[in-house]
Motif scaffolding. Structure first.
Motif, PDB file in Angstrom:
ATOM      1  N   MET A 512      45.102  42.749  34.984  1.00  0.00           N
ATOM      2  CA  MET A 512      45.238  42.707  36.444  1.00  0.00           C
ATOM      3  C   MET A 512      46.706  42.841  36.841  1.00  0.00           C
ATOM      4  O   MET A 512      47.056  43.529  37.812  1.00  0.00           O
ATOM      5  CB  MET A 512      44.637  41.412  36.991  1.00  0.00           C
ATOM      6  CG  MET A 512      43.119  41.331  36.835  1.00  0.00           C
ATOM      7  SD  MET A 512      42.441  39.711  37.283  1.00  0.00           S
ATOM      8  CE  MET A 512      42.605  39.752  39.064  1.00  0.00           C
ATOM      9  N   LEU A 557      34.406  35.822  39.370  1.00  0.00           N
ATOM     10  CA  LEU A 557      35.398  36.739  39.928  1.00  0.00           C
ATOM     11  C   LEU A 557      36.353  36.004  40.861  1.00  0.00           C
ATOM     12  O   LEU A 557      37.557  36.270  40.889  1.00  0.00           O
ATOM     13  CB  LEU A 557      34.692  37.868  40.663  1.00  0.00           C
ATOM     14  CG  LEU A 557      35.551  39.067  41.075  1.00  0.00           C
ATOM     15  CD1 LEU A 557      36.208  39.698  39.875  1.00  0.00           C
ATOM     16  CD2 LEU A 557      34.692  40.077  41.824  1.00  0.00           C
ATOM     17  N   GLU A 558      35.807  35.058  41.637  1.00  0.00           N
ATOM     18  CA  GLU A 558      36.652  34.270  42.525  1.00  0.00           C
ATOM     19  C   GLU A 558      37.656  33.435  41.726  1.00  0.00           C
ATOM     20  O   GLU A 558      38.842  33.357  42.082  1.00  0.00           O
ATOM     21  CB  GLU A 558      35.790  33.361  43.404  1.00  0.00           C
ATOM     22  CG  GLU A 558      34.985  34.110  44.446  1.00  0.00           C
ATOM     23  CD  GLU A 558      34.034  33.191  45.198  1.00  0.00           C
ATOM     24  OE1 GLU A 558      33.934  32.009  44.804  1.00  0.00           O
ATOM     25  OE2 GLU A 558      33.415  33.648  46.164  1.00  0.00           O
ATOM     26  N   GLU A 561      40.343  35.708  40.402  1.00  0.00           N
ATOM     27  CA  GLU A 561      41.279  36.100  41.452  1.00  0.00           C
ATOM     28  C   GLU A 561      42.244  34.968  41.783  1.00  0.00           C
ATOM     29  O   GLU A 561      43.441  35.186  41.991  1.00  0.00           O
ATOM     30  CB  GLU A 561      40.502  36.534  42.709  1.00  0.00           C
ATOM     31  CG  GLU A 561      41.377  36.959  43.870  1.00  0.00           C
ATOM     32  CD  GLU A 561      42.091  38.281  43.621  1.00  0.00           C
ATOM     33  OE1 GLU A 561      43.056  38.564  44.347  1.00  0.00           O
ATOM     34  OE2 GLU A 561      41.699  39.006  42.693  1.00  0.00           O
ATOM     35  N   PHE A 564      44.779  34.663  39.141  1.00  0.00           N
ATOM     36  CA  PHE A 564      45.744  35.757  39.234  1.00  0.00           C
ATOM     37  C   PHE A 564      46.741  35.524  40.364  1.00  0.00           C
ATOM     38  O   PHE A 564      47.953  35.608  40.190  1.00  0.00           O
ATOM     39  CB  PHE A 564      45.000  37.070  39.426  1.00  0.00           C
ATOM     40  CG  PHE A 564      45.914  38.250  39.635  1.00  0.00           C
ATOM     41  CD1 PHE A 564      46.780  38.668  38.631  1.00  0.00           C
ATOM     42  CD2 PHE A 564      45.926  38.944  40.841  1.00  0.00           C
ATOM     43  CE1 PHE A 564      47.627  39.743  38.821  1.00  0.00           C
ATOM     44  CE2 PHE A 564      46.768  40.010  41.029  1.00  0.00           C
ATOM     45  CZ  PHE A 564      47.616  40.419  40.024  1.00  0.00           C
ATOM     46  N   THR A 565      46.232  35.216  41.567  1.00  0.00           N
ATOM     47  CA  THR A 565      47.128  34.992  42.716  1.00  0.00           C
ATOM     48  C   THR A 565      47.964  33.744  42.518  1.00  0.00           C
ATOM     49  O   THR A 565      49.117  33.676  42.966  1.00  0.00           O
ATOM     50  CB  THR A 565      46.315  34.881  44.011  1.00  0.00           C
ATOM     51  OG1 THR A 565      45.321  33.860  43.859  1.00  0.00           O
ATOM     52  CG2 THR A 565      45.630  36.196  44.334  1.00  0.00           C
ATOM     53  N   ALA A 587      47.958  44.807  44.541  1.00  0.00           N
ATOM     54  CA  ALA A 587      46.773  44.116  44.021  1.00  0.00           C
ATOM     55  C   ALA A 587      45.951  45.069  43.173  1.00  0.00           C
ATOM     56  O   ALA A 587      45.690  46.196  43.578  1.00  0.00           O
ATOM     57  CB  ALA A 587      45.934  43.583  45.180  1.00  0.00           C
ATOM     58  N   GLN A 589      42.752  46.742  41.183  1.00  0.00           N
ATOM     59  CA  GLN A 589      41.336  46.869  41.435  1.00  0.00           C
ATOM     60  C   GLN A 589      40.605  46.452  40.179  1.00  0.00           C
ATOM     61  O   GLN A 589      41.016  46.774  39.081  1.00  0.00           O
ATOM     62  CB  GLN A 589      40.992  48.311  41.803  1.00  0.00           C
ATOM     63  CG  GLN A 589      41.724  48.763  43.061  1.00  0.00           C
ATOM     64  CD  GLN A 589      41.279  50.131  43.492  1.00  0.00           C
ATOM     65  OE1 GLN A 589      40.175  50.547  43.174  1.00  0.00           O
ATOM     66  NE2 GLN A 589      42.127  50.826  44.215  1.00  0.00           N
ATOM     67  N   HIS A 590      39.506  45.758  40.352  1.00  0.00           N
ATOM     68  CA  HIS A 590      38.790  45.244  39.202  1.00  0.00           C
ATOM     69  C   HIS A 590      37.313  45.253  39.507  1.00  0.00           C
ATOM     70  O   HIS A 590      36.893  45.414  40.657  1.00  0.00           O
ATOM     71  CB  HIS A 590      39.273  43.835  38.851  1.00  0.00           C
ATOM     72  CG  HIS A 590      39.503  42.960  40.040  1.00  0.00           C
ATOM     73  ND1 HIS A 590      38.488  42.427  40.778  1.00  0.00           N
ATOM     74  CD2 HIS A 590      40.666  42.566  40.636  1.00  0.00           C
ATOM     75  CE1 HIS A 590      38.981  41.720  41.783  1.00  0.00           C
ATOM     76  NE2 HIS A 590      40.291  41.784  41.726  1.00  0.00           N
ATOM     77  N   LEU A 595      35.496  39.518  47.341  1.00  0.00           N
ATOM     78  CA  LEU A 595      35.442  38.062  47.323  1.00  0.00           C
ATOM     79  C   LEU A 595      34.887  37.542  48.636  1.00  0.00           C
ATOM     80  O   LEU A 595      35.180  38.064  49.709  1.00  0.00           O
ATOM     81  CB  LEU A 595      36.842  37.487  47.083  1.00  0.00           C
ATOM     82  CG  LEU A 595      37.507  37.866  45.763  1.00  0.00           C
ATOM     83  CD1 LEU A 595      38.888  37.244  45.726  1.00  0.00           C
ATOM     84  CD2 LEU A 595      36.682  37.424  44.594  1.00  0.00           C
TER      85      LEU A 595
END
Length: 608
Positions: A512, A557-558, A561, A564-565, A587, A589-590, A595
């Protein structure tokens, strides 16, 4: 008194177990292997160390059953058809190597000033490689089933066949030998040996399978284990009564049972006993090293070890090269088989009893063999670390050069093979590269054209068509290699959409950060489908099961994310504290849907 004696015996048993349990993990951690750990532990607790044991030979006789059981397990893997296919290696390679080694090692003995009979006995004993050590090292490396391992096993089997003729030859050389009665004794011995062998084959063909079938129907696990031990020890005893090798008898019993439906059960029952007794064998060999003899004749013994191991290794290397083995394979076999073996102790003891060699020569030769066995794991480790790497055979393989394609796939293992099918079915032109030559040959058998190339190299990527590819699919199973490829592609080939196989969650976060176009964790999607199917089989409705699986994907996925953030924020805070100007981040893409507004607690930091 009886209680004290029993307590003393228990102390010795505990000492044996403790020595192995402590020494082996330490030596394996140091990269020296388990065999050397056992040998060092035996030396430490033996008559020349802590003196916990005064008679290592008594333990050695019991521990030899470990070698017997080891060969039984090997026999279970050797189906008769496979063994027949090795006949040229057993009798061809075996005869040439053994004959050459015996001749050159006898010459070494003569050069040291020993008479011809003594030189021959020493050479014959040193020629018999240690089956236990070599098999253990091959097993640890996973080479037993490989062609190079099979060649070594073939020679070891032929050496085991030679034990009986060598013992008969020692008896013939003995001054005590009476020519008048020799003929009758030899014919009787041959008759008993043939009868024992025939009895074992007959039992294996017509008795063993019905016996195990009957025991399996009784459903008594402990009886099956006892029967497995009975087969191994009974075969060994029958061969010993016939004057043959116990290990060869156990091996033959294993071969006869290799086609049995009970083969895996037998192997599982024997394995714990085999491992313990084989370790005990190595411990007893370490105890048998007479340090007093070594100190008294240090110059002779050290020179003998170096000379005999060097000459044997050179001879084995020459024979291997003569039969067209590669340099690396020949060198590996030479180092692995350069030591004397456990059957040398039997041969030297018989020669001493027959007055062919005296007590001092027997002690010196035994010390030389034990030291050579102890040095072998060190020599193998040194070869692995500093020796040449075997050249990759490129027969029938094309290297990547001037390839073109709409897509470039790097890595064609299990993941890549499945991923390629949809593209190929759509008629998309795909250039495929991989660095595993065996896989490339296997793929060719199924109609796939795969080129040889290391995707971590820029020149290989250019030769594979990365400059014009619309998509580059990174399907390698090495996260480090995948990350290097991603870095190269992002910098050198920005026109290509980049799809990457992620190893785990941590690797996914790095991808990512690298802003790849698409990634998928190699086990996550299959595991999600697996869980969904489990719900359906447990009675959950199809729509509800699908919804639950989708919810698991969304929440995961949440969390990904947020991880990552959160990492980006932490990095920005660090740069701000150091007064560094942050670079803008795009950002990535995955896979997955957008979200939701919900926030999910970050509960996963690793795994799939």
């Amino acid at each position: 008194m009886a209680a004290e004696a029993q307590s003393h015996e228990l102390v010795r048993v505990v000492a044996l177990l403790a020595a192995g349990v402590v020494a082996v993990p330490v030596f394996k951690r140091l990269g020296l292997g388990s065999v050397l750990g056992y040998l060092a532990a035996g030396l430490a607790i033996g008559p020349f160390g802590l003196k916990l044991f005064a008679d290592p030979q008594a333990i050695l006789h019991v521990a030899e059953l470990g070698v017997v059981m080891f060969l039984f397990v090997i026999g279970l893997e050797m189906r008769p058809t496979h063994l027949w296919s090795l006949r040229r290696q057993i009798f061809g390679l075996g005869t040439l190597q053994i004959g050459a080694c015996t001749a050159t090692l006898t010459a070494v003995g003569l050069a040291f000033g020993f008479p011809l009979p003594v030189s021959f006995i020493g050479a014959a004993g040193f020629m018999l490689t240690s089956t236990a050590i070599v098999m253990q090292l091959l097993g640890e490396r996973g080479d037993l089933a490989l062609p190079r391992g099979q060649k070594i096993v073939s020679v070891l089997l032929f050496e085991d066949l030679l034990v009986v003729p060598l013992l008969a030859l020692v008896a013939f050389m003995s001054p005590q030998h009476a020519a008048a009665e020799g003929g009758g004794i030899h014919w009787a011995s041959i008759g008993i040996a043939v009868a024992s062998l025939a009895g074992l084959v007959a039992a294996g063909l017509w008795l063993l399978n019905p016996m195990f079938r009957m025991l399996a129907e009784a459903r008594a696990r402990e009886v099956m284990t006892a029967a497995a031990l009975l087969v191994v020890l009974g075969a060994a005893l029958l061969m010993e009564v016939g004057g043959l090798s116990m290990a060869m008898g156990a091996f033959l019993a294993g071969v006869l049972l290799s086609e049995s439906t009970f083969r895996h059960q037998l192997e599982a029952d024997i394995e714990p006993f085999r491992g313990i007794l084989l370790g005990l064998f190595f411990l007893s060999v370490g105890m048998a090293l007479d340090l007093a003899v070594v100190a008294r004749n240090a110059t002779l013994i050290v020179a003998g070890v170096l000379a005999l191991m060097s000459v044997k290794a050179v001879t084995i290397y020459a024979v291997a090269r003569l039969l067209r083995s590669t340099h690396a394979e020949a060198l590996d076999r030479a180092v692995l088989m350069a030591q004397g073996g456990e059957f040398a102790f039997v041969l030297f003891a018989a020669a001493h009893a027959g007055e062919v060699i005296d007590a001092d020569v027997n002690a010196n030769l035994t010390a030389i063999v034990v030291l050579s066995m102890a040095l072998t794991p060190l020599a193998v480790t040194a070869l692995k670390r500093f020796g040449p790497r075997e050249a990759v055979s490129m027969d029938g393989i094309d290297q990547a050069d001037g390839l073109t394609g709409t897509a470039l796939m790097i890595g064609f293992g299990r993941f890549g093979q499945v991923a390629s099918q949809a593209l190929l079915a759509r008629g998309i032109e795909v250039a495929i590269i991989d660095s595993d030559t065996e896989m490339i040959r296997s793929a060719a058998d199924f109609g796939f054209k795969v080129y040889y190339g290391d995707g971590t190299r820029l020149d290989v990527l250019q030769a594979s068509g990365a400059r014009t590819a619309q998509a580059i699919l990174v399907c390698v199973d090495d996260r480090g290699a995948a990350s290097r490829i991603v870095e190269l592609v992002r910098h050198e080939f920005p026109q290509a959409r980049l799809l990457v196989r992620a190893y785990d969650r941590e690797h996914a976060l790095k991808l990512m950060e690298a802003n790849v176009d698409y990634f998928v964790r190699e086990t996550f999607e299959s595991a999600s489908h697996f869980g969904e199917r489990a719900l359906r089989l447990l009675g959950v409705g199809e729509e509800e099961a699908a919804q639950l699986a989708a919810d698991v994907r969304r929440r995961d996925l949440e969390r990904l994310e947020l991880q990552f953030t959160g990492g980006i924020k932490a990095g920005r805070d660090l740069m701000h504290s150091n007064r560094l100007k942050p670079q803008p981040l795009t950002a990535p893409q995955h896979p997955g849907q957008a979200l939701s507004a919900e926030t999910a607690e970050v509960t996963q930091t690793g795994g799939a």
